[in-house]
Write an enzyme that holds these catalytic residues in place. Structure first.
Site, short mmCIF file in Angstrom:
data_model
loop_
_atom_site.label_atom_id
_atom_site.label_comp_id
_atom_site.label_asym_id
_atom_site.label_seq_id
_atom_site.Cartn_x
_atom_site.Cartn_y
_atom_site.Cartn_z
N THR A 122 0.82 -1.22 0.00
CA THR A 122 0.00 0.00 0.00
C THR A 122 0.85 1.26 0.00
O THR A 122 1.97 1.29 0.54
CB THR A 122 -0.91 0.01 1.24
OG1 THR A 122 -1.59 1.28 1.34
CG2 THR A 122 -0.12 -0.18 2.52
N TYR A 168 -2.13 0.54 9.87
CA TYR A 168 -2.34 -0.18 8.62
C TYR A 168 -1.07 -0.12 7.76
O TYR A 168 -0.56 -1.15 7.31
CB TYR A 168 -3.52 0.43 7.86
CG TYR A 168 -3.65 -0.07 6.43
CD1 TYR A 168 -3.93 -1.41 6.17
CD2 TYR A 168 -3.48 0.80 5.36
CE1 TYR A 168 -4.03 -1.87 4.86
CE2 TYR A 168 -3.59 0.34 4.05
CZ TYR A 168 -3.86 -0.98 3.81
OH TYR A 168 -3.95 -1.44 2.52
#
Length: 340
Positions: free
Chosen positions: A124, A148
């Site tokens: 990501t 995250y």
């Protein structure tokens, strides 16, 4: 579909989810034999085509995963399974370190034990945190501002160290904002309560939501709302197939590459596009910023364009919205018919 026989089976974790299901379609379209492993906590069994083998299992169970890899003669893993909601990672960080980092460690161990030679990881842009430059190159500082992003970066590091110690190579693909749906209507974003902006907007456009929340209007961007690089999910899936081909052809090489188009759109620009595509006006609700959201995330995608023969086919925001809208309407029809 390719007529050339493939040398092994590909295992897709999280293949019953949004991005994973599109990767399964792309692999099948390219002629790869596919096994999907998903625990169905957020995925849907119906999202897995009949032409793929399905195993309901938890990737955190190393012995179970080793057995699956050996049984199906798996030569490569595409790893999508994990938790993906940035604000939730801030409020429940241990969930993200369990589902993303610890579970990935267990899966990597199974891969090494079973002799899997290739590993593609769903990473990501959140690994960059608040970038020093935009567009963001792969060698930019990795300073994630939420659990995250940190949980994904930790997995990248584990893969780097594992590839240095064992006969396995990997590709970490850092996604920017994934949106849209399969142009043929075979899959799309189906998760209830999804937080993806375009998904939320087309839900509002089809009457499933009353409004769309705009989180923050004071960012350092032209209109004050966050700017993101939106990549069509089918283009992203195709990037994984090309990455797999590259790993197979270059067994001693590992890659880390951004997946984006190199252009950003603000929240308001996206909502304006949805309004134009649907010929209606979505009600917008202005709210405070969410924790862990950077001002801008736009990919420098020169590395992937130089390394792989991948070329985007759906690099057009109205097209992305149209495909997402078509899938949302299809979902509604299936719900009304009692199919899902």
């Amino acid at each position: 579909m390719s007529d050339v026989p493939k040398p092994f089976t590909v295992l897709v974790t999280g293949g019953a989810g949004y991005i994973g299901s599109h990767a399964v379609l792309a692999l099948l379209d390219a002629g790869w034999p596919v096994v999907v492993v998903d625990n169905l906590v957020t995925g849907f069994r119906w999202a897995v085509p009949d032409t793929a083998t399905f195993v309901e299992a938890d990737i955190a169970q190393t012995e179970t995963m080793t057995a699956v890899l050996l049984k199906h003669k798996v030569g490569a893993i595409l790893h999508f399974a994990g938790s993906v909601v940035v604000p939730e990672s801030v409020s429940d960080p241990l969930k993200y370190y369990r589902n993303n980092t610890a579970a990935s460690r267990a899966l990597i161990e199974a891969a090494v034990t079973a002799g899997v030679r290739h590993f593609i990881f769903s990473s990501t842009a959140a690994t960059y945190g608040i970038p020093d430059q935009v567009p963001i190159p792969e060698d930019a500082a990795k300073q994630p501002i939420n659990p995250y992003g940190t949980s994904k970066l930790m997995t990248e590091i584990m893969l780097r160290d594992t590839a240095a110690a064992h006969p396995i190579n990997y590709c970490a693909l850092r996604y920017f904002n994934v949106a849209g749906a399969d142009p043929q209507g075979r899959s799309g974003q189906s998760t209830a309560g999804a937080t993806h902006l375009i998904k939320v907007a087309v839900e509002a456009a089809t009457g499933r939501r009353d409004s769309v929340a705009v989180f923050g209007t004071d960012y350092a961007t032209p209109d004050g709302t966050g700017v993101r690089d939106y990549i069509h999910v089918s283009d992203l899936a195709d990037a994984h197939v090309h990455a797999l081909d590259h790993l197979v052809a270059h067994p001693g090489e590992s890659l880390t590459m951004n997946c984006g188009y190199g252009r950003g759109f603000s929240v308001l620009e996206v909502l304006d596009t949805v309004d134009r595509v649907t010929n209606r006006t979505i009600d917008r609700r202005l709210e405070a910023r969410r924790a862990g959201d950077p001002d801008q995330l736009v990919a420098d995608n020169r590395r992937i364009l130089a390394t792989l023969p991948w070329r985007p086919r759906h690099d057009d925001l109205p097209t992305i919205v149209e495909h997402a809208l078509a899938w949302e309407r299809r979902l509604g029809e299936r719900r009304d018919a009692g199919e899902i």
